[in-house]
Design an enzyme around this catalytic site. Structure first.
Site, PDB file in Angstrom:
ATOM      1  N   THR A 155      -8.561   0.629   5.973  1.00 46.97           N
ATOM      2  CA  THR A 155      -7.327   0.555   6.760  1.00 46.97           C
ATOM      3  C   THR A 155      -6.992   1.874   7.462  1.00 46.97           C
ATOM      4  O   THR A 155      -5.995   1.931   8.177  1.00 46.97           O
ATOM      5  CB  THR A 155      -6.136   0.157   5.855  1.00 46.97           C
ATOM      6  OG1 THR A 155      -6.001   1.131   4.818  1.00 46.97           O
ATOM      7  CG2 THR A 155      -6.351  -1.207   5.246  1.00 46.97           C
TER       8      THR A 155
ATOM      9  N   MET B 107      -2.110  -0.949  -1.297  1.00 47.91           N
ATOM     10  CA  MET B 107      -0.646  -0.984  -1.107  1.00 47.91           C
ATOM     11  C   MET B 107      -0.097  -2.414  -1.197  1.00 47.91           C
ATOM     12  O   MET B 107       0.868  -2.672  -1.910  1.00 47.91           O
ATOM     13  CB  MET B 107      -0.392  -0.408   0.289  1.00 47.91           C
ATOM     14  CG  MET B 107       1.021  -0.226   0.656  1.00 47.91           C
ATOM     15  SD  MET B 107       0.990   0.837   2.125  1.00 47.91           S
ATOM     16  CE  MET B 107       2.621   0.584   2.725  1.00 47.91           C
ATOM     17  N   LEU B 108      -0.732  -3.327  -0.515  1.00 51.02           N
ATOM     18  CA  LEU B 108      -0.244  -4.714  -0.554  1.00 51.02           C
ATOM     19  C   LEU B 108      -0.610  -5.388  -1.877  1.00 51.02           C
ATOM     20  O   LEU B 108       0.221  -6.071  -2.483  1.00 51.02           O
ATOM     21  CB  LEU B 108      -0.834  -5.496   0.629  1.00 51.02           C
ATOM     22  CG  LEU B 108      -0.468  -6.983   0.671  1.00 51.02           C
ATOM     23  CD1 LEU B 108       1.054  -7.174   0.728  1.00 51.02           C
ATOM     24  CD2 LEU B 108      -1.134  -7.671   1.858  1.00 51.02           C
TER      25      LEU B 108
ATOM     26  N   TYR C 202     -10.555  -0.095  14.269  1.00 50.10           N
ATOM     27  CA  TYR C 202      -9.874  -0.832  13.189  1.00 50.10           C
ATOM     28  C   TYR C 202      -9.456  -2.221  13.688  1.00 50.10           C
ATOM     29  O   TYR C 202      -9.784  -3.240  13.070  1.00 50.10           O
ATOM     30  CB  TYR C 202      -8.650  -0.041  12.697  1.00 50.10           C
ATOM     31  CG  TYR C 202      -7.790  -0.826  11.727  1.00 50.10           C
ATOM     32  CD1 TYR C 202      -8.258  -1.164  10.458  1.00 50.10           C
ATOM     33  CD2 TYR C 202      -6.494  -1.234  12.085  1.00 50.10           C
ATOM     34  CE1 TYR C 202      -7.471  -1.897   9.571  1.00 50.10           C
ATOM     35  CE2 TYR C 202      -5.709  -1.960  11.198  1.00 50.10           C
ATOM     36  CZ  TYR C 202      -6.202  -2.286   9.943  1.00 50.10           C
ATOM     37  OH  TYR C 202      -5.417  -3.020   9.082  1.00 50.10           O
TER      38      TYR C 202
ATOM     39  N   LYS D 183     -11.084  -5.782  12.461  1.00 52.38           N
ATOM     40  CA  LYS D 183     -10.221  -6.781  11.808  1.00 52.38           C
ATOM     41  C   LYS D 183     -10.227  -8.087  12.608  1.00 52.38           C
ATOM     42  O   LYS D 183     -10.173  -9.176  12.042  1.00 52.38           O
ATOM     43  CB  LYS D 183      -8.787  -6.251  11.664  1.00 52.38           C
ATOM     44  CG  LYS D 183      -8.606  -5.137  10.650  1.00 52.38           C
ATOM     45  CD  LYS D 183      -8.808  -5.596   9.207  1.00 52.38           C
ATOM     46  CE  LYS D 183      -7.733  -6.534   8.712  1.00 52.38           C
ATOM     47  NZ  LYS D 183      -7.902  -6.854   7.278  1.00 52.38           N
TER      48      LYS D 183
HETATM   49  N1  LIG Z   1      -0.911  -1.147   5.575  1.00 52.10           N
HETATM   50  C1  LIG Z   1      -0.603  -1.723   6.726  1.00 52.10           C
HETATM   51  O1  LIG Z   1       0.234  -1.212   7.480  1.00 52.10           O
HETATM   52  C2  LIG Z   1      -1.257  -3.034   7.117  1.00 52.10           C
HETATM   53  C3  LIG Z   1      -0.788  -3.668   8.260  1.00 52.10           C
HETATM   54  C4  LIG Z   1      -1.380  -4.852   8.652  1.00 52.10           C
HETATM   55  C5  LIG Z   1      -2.411  -5.405   7.924  1.00 52.10           C
HETATM   56  N2  LIG Z   1      -2.861  -4.771   6.808  1.00 52.10           N
HETATM   57  C6  LIG Z   1      -3.975  -5.414   6.088  1.00 52.10           C
HETATM   58  O2  LIG Z   1      -3.514  -5.734   4.790  1.00 52.10           O
HETATM   59  C7  LIG Z   1      -4.605  -5.630   3.869  1.00 52.10           C
HETATM   60  C8  LIG Z   1      -4.191  -4.743   2.712  1.00 52.10           C
HETATM   61  O3  LIG Z   1      -3.845  -3.458   3.260  1.00 52.10           O
HETATM   62  P1  LIG Z   1      -3.197  -2.292   2.400  1.00 52.10           P
HETATM   63  O4  LIG Z   1      -2.111  -1.710   3.202  1.00 52.10           O
HETATM   64  O5  LIG Z   1      -2.949  -2.750   1.015  1.00 52.10           O
HETATM   65  O6  LIG Z   1      -4.426  -1.268   2.463  1.00 52.10           O
HETATM   66  P2  LIG Z   1      -4.949  -0.279   1.346  1.00 52.10           P
HETATM   67  O7  LIG Z   1      -3.815   0.324   0.596  1.00 52.10           O
HETATM   68  O8  LIG Z   1      -5.918   0.606   2.048  1.00 52.10           O
HETATM   69  O9  LIG Z   1      -5.710  -1.280   0.353  1.00 52.10           O
HETATM   70  C9  LIG Z   1      -6.973  -1.786   0.612  1.00 52.10           C
HETATM   71  C10 LIG Z   1      -7.725  -1.791  -0.700  1.00 52.10           C
HETATM   72  O10 LIG Z   1      -9.042  -2.307  -0.471  1.00 52.10           O
HETATM   73  C11 LIG Z   1      -9.946  -1.441  -1.122  1.00 52.10           C
HETATM   74  N3  LIG Z   1     -11.270  -1.539  -0.537  1.00 52.10           N
HETATM   75  C12 LIG Z   1     -11.786  -0.836   0.504  1.00 52.10           C
HETATM   76  N4  LIG Z   1     -13.047  -1.209   0.723  1.00 52.10           N
HETATM   77  C13 LIG Z   1     -13.350  -2.161  -0.190  1.00 52.10           C
HETATM   78  C14 LIG Z   1     -14.504  -2.910  -0.470  1.00 52.10           C
HETATM   79  N5  LIG Z   1     -15.622  -2.745   0.242  1.00 52.10           N
HETATM   80  N6  LIG Z   1     -14.476  -3.806  -1.476  1.00 52.10           N
HETATM   81  C15 LIG Z   1     -13.353  -3.970  -2.213  1.00 52.10           C
HETATM   82  N7  LIG Z   1     -12.224  -3.273  -2.009  1.00 52.10           N
HETATM   83  C16 LIG Z   1     -12.229  -2.380  -0.992  1.00 52.10           C
HETATM   84  C17 LIG Z   1      -9.331  -0.072  -0.951  1.00 52.10           C
HETATM   85  O11 LIG Z   1      -9.906   0.868  -1.832  1.00 52.10           O
HETATM   86  P3  LIG Z   1      -9.914   2.437  -1.387  1.00 52.10           P
HETATM   87  O12 LIG Z   1      -8.477   2.859  -1.322  1.00 52.10           O
HETATM   88  O13 LIG Z   1     -10.697   3.094  -2.452  1.00 52.10           O
HETATM   89  O14 LIG Z   1     -10.568   2.468  -0.035  1.00 52.10           O
HETATM   90  C18 LIG Z   1      -7.878  -0.371  -1.263  1.00 52.10           C
HETATM   91  O15 LIG Z   1      -7.646  -0.360  -2.661  1.00 52.10           O
HETATM   92  C19 LIG Z   1      -5.789  -5.079   4.665  1.00 52.10           C
HETATM   93  O16 LIG Z   1      -6.660  -6.144   4.971  1.00 52.10           O
HETATM   94  C20 LIG Z   1      -5.165  -4.509   5.913  1.00 52.10           C
HETATM   95  O17 LIG Z   1      -6.058  -4.578   7.008  1.00 52.10           O
HETATM   96  C21 LIG Z   1      -2.307  -3.601   6.378  1.00 52.10           C
END
Ligand SMILES: NC(=O)c1ccc[n+]([C@@H]2O[C@H](COP(=O)([O-])OP(=O)(O)OC[C@H]3O[C@@H](n4cnc5c(N)ncnc54)[C@H](OP(=O)(O)O)[C@@H]3O)[C@@H](O)[C@H]2O)c1
Length: 226
Positions: free
Chosen positions: A69, A11-12, A132, A136
């Site tokens: 996540t 998503m990000l 989680y 993190k």
């Molecule tokens: N979304 C929120 O509300 C939120 C809030 C605070 C912080 N964050 C942080 O922001 C960052 C990005 O989050 P996001 O919302 O973009 O999450 P996301 O949509 O789940 O994106 C994470 C990406 O990382 C991939 N991934 C998972 N395991 C992996 C691995 N071992 N090696 C390489 N890629 C891998 C996922 O693939 P799959 O989809 O196939 O698993 C997904 O494409 C994360 O670090 C998260 O903790 C998110």
């Protein structure tokens, strides 16, 4: 800058990579999920792969987004959650140490226990209450312990991910798609919305400053959801 992005298909990452490219950075977008042919497969749990990408691309910074996540998955599969969110981050740090470059680590408001009624600041002590958040936070620790030149950027609840949104907005849309006449939403948990495109723009600017440290980066306001 030459920037290696992990978790770029999420998503990000989907917001961030175009913002980085629009600002003339050379970006290597990687993820475990390679449904987008412009994204190269890199599983951050595998140190040899992380090092191979680092050696090949010679980034000037790693922006480490990859994570598990999903809160329920983390609760049910604790070891996997730590492999993803701690070991994956440690591996990114090893590559950064090897190349002598900084790291940007995206962390979460989930490192806090949620007992505070005001918004959390960078001076508040983390106290994660679920797997989680704990995994993190361990990721934050390894970044702080090994890479002095780091940006640890804690986001609130992310929205604006379009098709990549797996969180609140997509859950509401899924209910509408199923023809729901009554929408179900969490009303006892509160957070700060974080619009992914806006977050990405500020993150790009921050990454150019060399003002290393821990930041809370979210939008204004308060909502219930998840
Ligand atoms: N979304 C929120 O509300 C939120 C809030 C605070 C912080 N964050 C942080 O922001 C960052 C990005 O989050 P996001 O919302 O973009 O999450 P996301 O949509 O789940 O994106 C994470 C990406 O990382 C991939 N991934 C998972 N395991 C992996 C691995 N071992 N090696 C390489 N890629 C891998 C996922 O693939 P799959 O989809 O196939 O698993 C997904 O494409 C994360 O670090 C998260 O903790 C998110």
């Amino acid at each position: 800058m030459r920037i290696l992005v992990t978790g770029a298909a999420g998503m990000l990452g989907t917001s961030l990579v175009p913002v980085l490219r629009a600002n003339d950075h050379s970006v290597l977008a990687t993820d475990i999920n390679t449904s987008d042919p412009n994204i190269e497969r890199l599983d951050v749990r595998l140190i040899a792969d992380v090092m191979r990408f680092a050696e090949k691309f010679r980034p000037e910074i790693i922006m480490h987004l990859a994570a598990e996540t999903d809160l329920e998955t983390c609760e049910q599969r604790r070891d996997y959650a730590y492999q993803e969110n701690f070991i994956g981050t440690q591996n990114a740090c090893v590559a950064c140490r090897h190349l002598g470059i900084p790291i940007t680590y995206i962390s979460t408001a989930g490192v806090f226990d949620g007992m505070k009624t005001e918004p959390y600041t960078e001076f508040d002590e983390p106290n994660p209450i679920n797997v989680y958040g704990a995994s993190k936070f361990e990721g934050e620790r390894v970044v702080r312990d090994t890479i002095p030149e780091h940006y640890i950027v804690r986001a609130g609840w992310m929205v604006g991910g379009g098709e990549k949104d797996k969180k609140f907005v997509s859950k509401i849309i899924a209910q509408l798609d199923r023809g729901a006449k009554t929408l179900h939403a969490v009303n006892d948990r509160f957070g700060t919305p974080t619009y992914a495109p806006a977050f990405s723009k500020v993150l790009e600017k921050l990454t150019r400053t060399r003002y290393y440290g821990t930041y809370h980066l979210a939008c204004m306001g308060r909502w219930s959801g998840r």
